[in-house]
Design an enzyme around this catalytic site. Structure first.
Site, short mmCIF file in Angstrom:
data_model
loop_
_atom_site.label_atom_id
_atom_site.label_comp_id
_atom_site.label_asym_id
_atom_site.label_seq_id
_atom_site.Cartn_x
_atom_site.Cartn_y
_atom_site.Cartn_z
N SER A 45 33.52 64.09 47.31
CA SER A 45 33.94 64.06 48.69
C SER A 45 34.60 62.74 49.11
O SER A 45 35.11 62.64 50.23
CB SER A 45 32.73 64.34 49.59
N SER B 11 30.29 62.33 44.07
CA SER B 11 31.34 62.14 45.07
C SER B 11 32.03 60.79 45.08
O SER B 11 33.05 60.62 45.75
CB SER B 11 30.77 62.41 46.47
N LYS C 29 34.76 55.29 53.70
CA LYS C 29 34.73 56.75 53.84
C LYS C 29 34.24 57.12 55.25
O LYS C 29 33.30 56.51 55.76
CB LYS C 29 33.79 57.31 52.77
#
Length: 467
Positions: A152, A176, A77
């Protein structure tokens, strides 16, 4: 060669170790899928095929395997510092940011021999359950391009579900890694904070986020999630939130000694019928495996959710205030939406923050005491499966469910600092995946993973149509 990219990380590693495939060949299989599918998914924030090929050739030239992940293609990420790759946290304010040093978790991935494919897209500053920003655009769900893969860690989940990556790293302060796993039909773990070192996360996991936040592994199979957890875990002596907790192994009999409490909803916000069915199916699978699974729901959930809102939403907005001052015209709509939610809650006084912090300690103690009887909890991940881009309310059982309420089922375990995993189990009428959540008391990550693997063997990953 195309099919191997959809195999589990463990299977890919077996093929590498046996010599059935070279690192370069495995890398090419992933590159081909990325070049074919990423244009419609938009999962990556930074990907360079030639850079991947250079890494792969270097791996193939090594006389001995570098570590337990030798040659495995993974992603990270773009909020987790990865040296040499763009890590801009989805914001125009950070355009072009390339860390010089790895986050500790990324350094451990590299030391174990992982091949970094690239960094993946996230919502601006991570404050949304949908992945979109003005810097890299919107990420889509491989199950339905009109829907979000969540946030996210949405770019990460989309890449893994579609076979663009064997596994990877996300981060979680309010669901997330878990909501994206639920939305895309993969597995994930939000560890106990610090068991996977958080040093190098962008922004830093400090203040209340040292309790709420954690870097967590994501993969298509829970055995792969466990493998990454074992590679990544261990105290980071430079991280004050990283505890000296050694890895543990639990036999099946030891796991069966853990009573499991399950609930299909929190008594306030309803879930879809298919979500209820998924929780019931997972509960029955565990009973069939010899576990004692009984109805149980902690009475503190709504109080915990309100505290999460104070720490994540109100404190989160306060943390970003200095970085965005005078620059609001450059912010993405999705982050502006978050600021509006925080603004509607009103300003947070020092006294309110202090009282909330004290209340959190008391509520954590009360909840953990109740979990002595049921040290493992089984429950939904969210009220609904993956929603369409931009959707913000849903009708569930005749009741309107709003945006943040739909994903409240993950937020409790952030303020409790509990490990929690997501396993794909069910399907919606639209054939969208539905996951279930398995949580335990802090530092019992191995118990969560052991039980999650049992559920995963019964249900498990199914490739999305796009893949």
């Amino acid at each position: 060669m195309n099919e191997i990219a959809l195999q589990s990380a463990m299977r890919q590693l077996e093929s590498l170790r046996s010599g059935a495939i070279s690192v370069s060949e495995l890398a090419e299989a992933h590159i081909a899928r990325i070049e074919r599918l990423n244009p419609c998914l938009n999962a990556f924030a930074d990907f360079d095929a030639e850079r991947v090929r250079v890494q792969a050739r270097a791996f193939d030239a090594m006389p001995e395997p570098r570590g337990p992940l030798h040659g495995l293609p993974v992603t990270v990420k773009s909020s987790i510092a990865t040296a040499g790759f763009r890590c801009e946290i989805g914001s125009l304010l950070n355009k072009g940011d390339i860390p010089r040093e790895d986050a500790e978790a990324v350094a451990r991935l590299r030391a174990a021999g992982a091949l970094i494919l690239g960094t993946t897209n996230c919502p601006e500053f991570l404050m949304a359950y949908e992945t979109a920003n003005l810097l890299h655009g919107r990420t889509s769900n491989p199950w339905d391009l009109e829907r979000t893969p969540g946030g996210s860690s949405g770019g990460e989940s989309a890449a893994i579900a579609a076979g663009l990556s064997a596994a990877g790293l996300g981060s979680d302060s309010g669901g997330s890694v878990r909501v994206p796993a639920h939305f895309t039909g993969i597995g994930s773990l939000k560890p106990t904070p610090g068991r996977v070192p958080g040093r190098g996360h962008l922004p830093p996991c400090v203040g209340p986020f040292s309790t709420l936040g954690a870097i967590g592994p994501m993969a298509r199979a829970m055995e792969d999630v466990e493998l990454l957890f074992r590679v990544l875990s261990g105290q980071d002596a430079s991280d004050p939130a990283s505890p000296p907790v050694a890895l543990r192994a639990h036999s099946l009999d030891e796991l069966r000694a853990c009573r499991i409490g399950f609930f299909e909803d929190d008594g306030i916000v309803p879930v879809t019928a298919e979500t209820r069915a998924a929780v019931q199916a997972a509960a029955q699978a565990l009973r069939d495996a010899g576990f004692r699974v009984e109805p149980f729901r902690p009475h503190t959930l709504e109080q915990l959710r309100k505290l999460w809102n104070i720490f994540f939403v109100q404190c989160g907005a306060m943390f970003y205030e200095s970085a965005i001052r005078g620059k609001r015209e450059r912010l993405s709509p999705i982050f502006t939406e978050f600021l509006g939610i925080a603004g509607a809650a009103g300003p947070l006084t020092a006294a309110e923050l202090l009282n909330a912090w004290a209340e959190l300690d008391m509520l954590r103690a009360k909840t953990l005491e109740a979990m002595q009887e049921y040290p493992v909890l089984l429950c939904p991940v969210a009220s609904v499966p993956a929603w369409r881009h931009g959707e913000r309310s849903w009708n569930v059982e005749g009741k309107t469910v709003a945006y943040l309420d739909a994903v409240r089922y993950t937020q409790w375990f952030n303020v409790l600092a509990c490990p929690a995993a997501v396993v794909p189990v069910g399907r919606s009428p639209e054939e969208l995946p539905i996951g279930v959540q398995i949580a335990a008391r802090p530092f019992e990550d191995e118990i969560v993973l052991g039980i999650a693997k049992i559920v995963d063997r019964e249900f498990g990953f199914r490739p999305p149509p796009l893949a």
